[in-house]
Design a protein around this motif. Structure first.
Motif, PDB file in Angstrom:
ATOM      1  N   ALA A  25       0.870  -1.207   0.000  1.00  0.00           N
ATOM      2  CA  ALA A  25       0.045   0.080   0.010  1.00  0.00           C
ATOM      3  C   ALA A  25       0.869   1.090   0.044  1.00  0.00           C
ATOM      4  N   SER A  26       2.191   1.163  -0.093  1.00  0.00           N
ATOM      5  CA  SER A  26       2.867   2.500   0.103  1.00  0.00           C
ATOM      6  C   SER A  26       3.305   2.974  -1.377  1.00  0.00           C
ATOM      7  N   GLN A  27       2.886   2.854  -2.358  1.00  0.00           N
ATOM      8  CA  GLN A  27       2.941   3.462  -3.784  1.00  0.00           C
ATOM      9  C   GLN A  27       1.968   3.098  -4.983  1.00  0.00           C
ATOM     10  N   ARG A  28       1.920   4.094  -6.146  1.00  0.00           N
ATOM     11  CA  ARG A  28       1.140   3.739  -7.103  1.00  0.00           C
ATOM     12  C   ARG A  28      -0.410   3.450  -6.889  1.00  0.00           C
ATOM     13  N   VAL A  29      -0.697   2.209  -7.478  1.00  0.00           N
ATOM     14  CA  VAL A  29      -2.039   1.856  -7.156  1.00  0.00           C
ATOM     15  C   VAL A  29      -2.453   1.416  -5.728  1.00  0.00           C
ATOM     16  N   GLY A  30      -1.618   0.634  -5.316  1.00  0.00           N
ATOM     17  CA  GLY A  30      -1.968   0.542  -3.873  1.00  0.00           C
ATOM     18  C   GLY A  30      -2.045   1.626  -2.767  1.00  0.00           C
ATOM     19  N   LEU A  31      -1.292   2.583  -3.043  1.00  0.00           N
ATOM     20  CA  LEU A  31      -1.360   3.724  -2.227  1.00  0.00           C
ATOM     21  C   LEU A  31      -2.554   4.332  -2.418  1.00  0.00           C
ATOM     22  N   ALA A  32      -3.028   4.699  -3.672  1.00  0.00           N
ATOM     23  CA  ALA A  32      -4.286   5.336  -4.086  1.00  0.00           C
ATOM     24  C   ALA A  32      -5.531   4.409  -3.605  1.00  0.00           C
ATOM     25  N   LEU A  33      -5.490   3.000  -3.622  1.00  0.00           N
ATOM     26  CA  LEU A  33      -6.445   2.354  -2.844  1.00  0.00           C
ATOM     27  C   LEU A  33      -6.432   2.648  -1.411  1.00  0.00           C
ATOM     28  N   ALA A  34      -5.355   2.653  -0.720  1.00  0.00           N
ATOM     29  CA  ALA A  34      -5.359   2.765   0.482  1.00  0.00           C
ATOM     30  C   ALA A  34      -6.009   4.146   1.002  1.00  0.00           C
ATOM     31  N   GLN A  35      -5.786   5.170   0.184  1.00  0.00           N
ATOM     32  CA  GLN A  35      -6.112   6.458   0.619  1.00  0.00           C
ATOM     33  C   GLN A  35      -7.667   6.618   0.204  1.00  0.00           C
ATOM     34  N   ALA A  36      -8.226   5.873  -0.769  1.00  0.00           N
ATOM     35  CA  ALA A  36      -9.531   5.766  -1.173  1.00  0.00           C
ATOM     36  C   ALA A  36     -10.391   5.000   0.036  1.00  0.00           C
ATOM     37  N   LEU A  37      -9.954   4.065   0.462  1.00  0.00           N
ATOM     38  CA  LEU A  37     -10.661   3.162   1.421  1.00  0.00           C
ATOM     39  C   LEU A  37     -10.354   4.115   2.806  1.00  0.00           C
ATOM     40  N   ALA A  38      -9.611   4.883   3.090  1.00  0.00           N
ATOM     41  CA  ALA A  38      -9.386   5.579   4.145  1.00  0.00           C
ATOM     42  C   ALA A  38     -10.238   6.697   4.296  1.00  0.00           C
ATOM     43  N   GLN A  39     -10.405   7.356   3.185  1.00  0.00           N
ATOM     44  CA  GLN A  39     -11.418   8.388   2.760  1.00  0.00           C
ATOM     45  C   GLN A  39     -12.842   8.017   2.921  1.00  0.00           C
ATOM     46  N   ALA A  40     -13.185   6.721   2.552  1.00  0.00           N
ATOM     47  CA  ALA A  40     -14.645   6.077   2.824  1.00  0.00           C
ATOM     48  C   ALA A  40     -14.901   5.914   4.292  1.00  0.00           C
TER      49      ALA A  40
END
Length: 243
Positions: A25-40
């Motif tokens: 989850a630290s970069q690229r697609v994985g990071l974007a996914l982590a941030q989207a889940l956190a925002q949700a």
């Protein structure tokens, strides 16, 4: 805008109520996914070797998932601080050239680590009421790749495990896979490579991480999907059939 993240070292005891475990989850697609889940609104435990950028709902656990000892430490940490897990999302991935050493590394990351974590965290997942395991596979896991044989083979094993774990953990835990094609180019790719890669799909554009985020959110909300695969490759499988 996302706010700053507070790093959660191994020794800290965060207040985690049915978090999502996300690997890679630290970069690229994985990071974007982590941030989207956190925002949700989800608490996300990011298991990776490097720390993701800051967000109050992201908790970092430093781990090299190729190492059994690191995975065991992660499992112990989650058992100690969580009564249940909302989901486990296996996103950690390496796209390495073919060699015996690289095959061993990719097998440990793409196959051994998800296998280990799914078994070790089954009780926490089953305690959540509704929980999900999501394997991020690859569109090559269904068709192979002459240039990255080891990568495709280990992703195929990850895809196959969706079926076995779906049967093992039903009905409490849904287990599904996502088969992405090209989502984001690496910065070092030249323009000729980009154009060649885009032309392999019916939808000839670089979509970024959003298709994967949408697929994950769909599976987290789904009530009647398990043992299934969601393909997000811009119609690449059809384009190849037409050539």
């Amino acid at each position: 805008m996302l706010g700053p993240i507070a790093r959660t070292p191994r020794s800290t005891a965060p207040n985690m109520n049915s978090p999502i475990l996300l690997t890679g989850a630290s970069q690229r697609v994985g990071l974007a996914l982590a941030q989207a889940l956190a925002q949700a609104g989800h608490t996300v435990v990011c298991a990776s070797r490097s720390q993701p950028p800051a967000h109050p709902n992201l908790l970092h656990f430093e781990a090299d998932l190729c190492r059994v000892a690191d995975r065991e430490a992660l499992v112990a940490h989650l058992r100690r601080h969580c009564t249940s897990l909302r989901a486990v999302i296996h996103n950690a991935s390496l796209w390495l050239d073919d060699s015996l050493d690289n095959l061993d590394t990719m097998f440990r990351l793409h196959v051994e680590a998800p296998y280990h974590l799914n078994l070790a965290l089954g009780e926490l997942l089953q305690g959540a009421g509704k929980a999900d395991i999501i394997h991020i596979c690859d569109e090559t896991s269904s068709r192979g790749s002459k240039s990255h044989i080891g990568y495709a083979a280990t992703k195929a094993a990850l895809q196959n495990m969706v079926l076995s774990f779906a049967e093992k953990y039903a009905p409490q835990v849904r287990v599904n896979g996502i088969l992405p094609g090209l989502l984001m180019f690496k910065p070092e790719g030249d323009e000729a490579y980009r154009q060649h890669a885009l032309q392999k799909a019916l939808l000839e554009f670089e979509p970024g991480p959003q298709p994967l985020i949408e697929a994950v959110l769909f599976l987290l909300q789904s009530q009647y999907s398990t043992g299934s695969q969601v393909t997000i490759n811009g119609g690449r499988h059809l384009k190849n059939r037409m050539l």
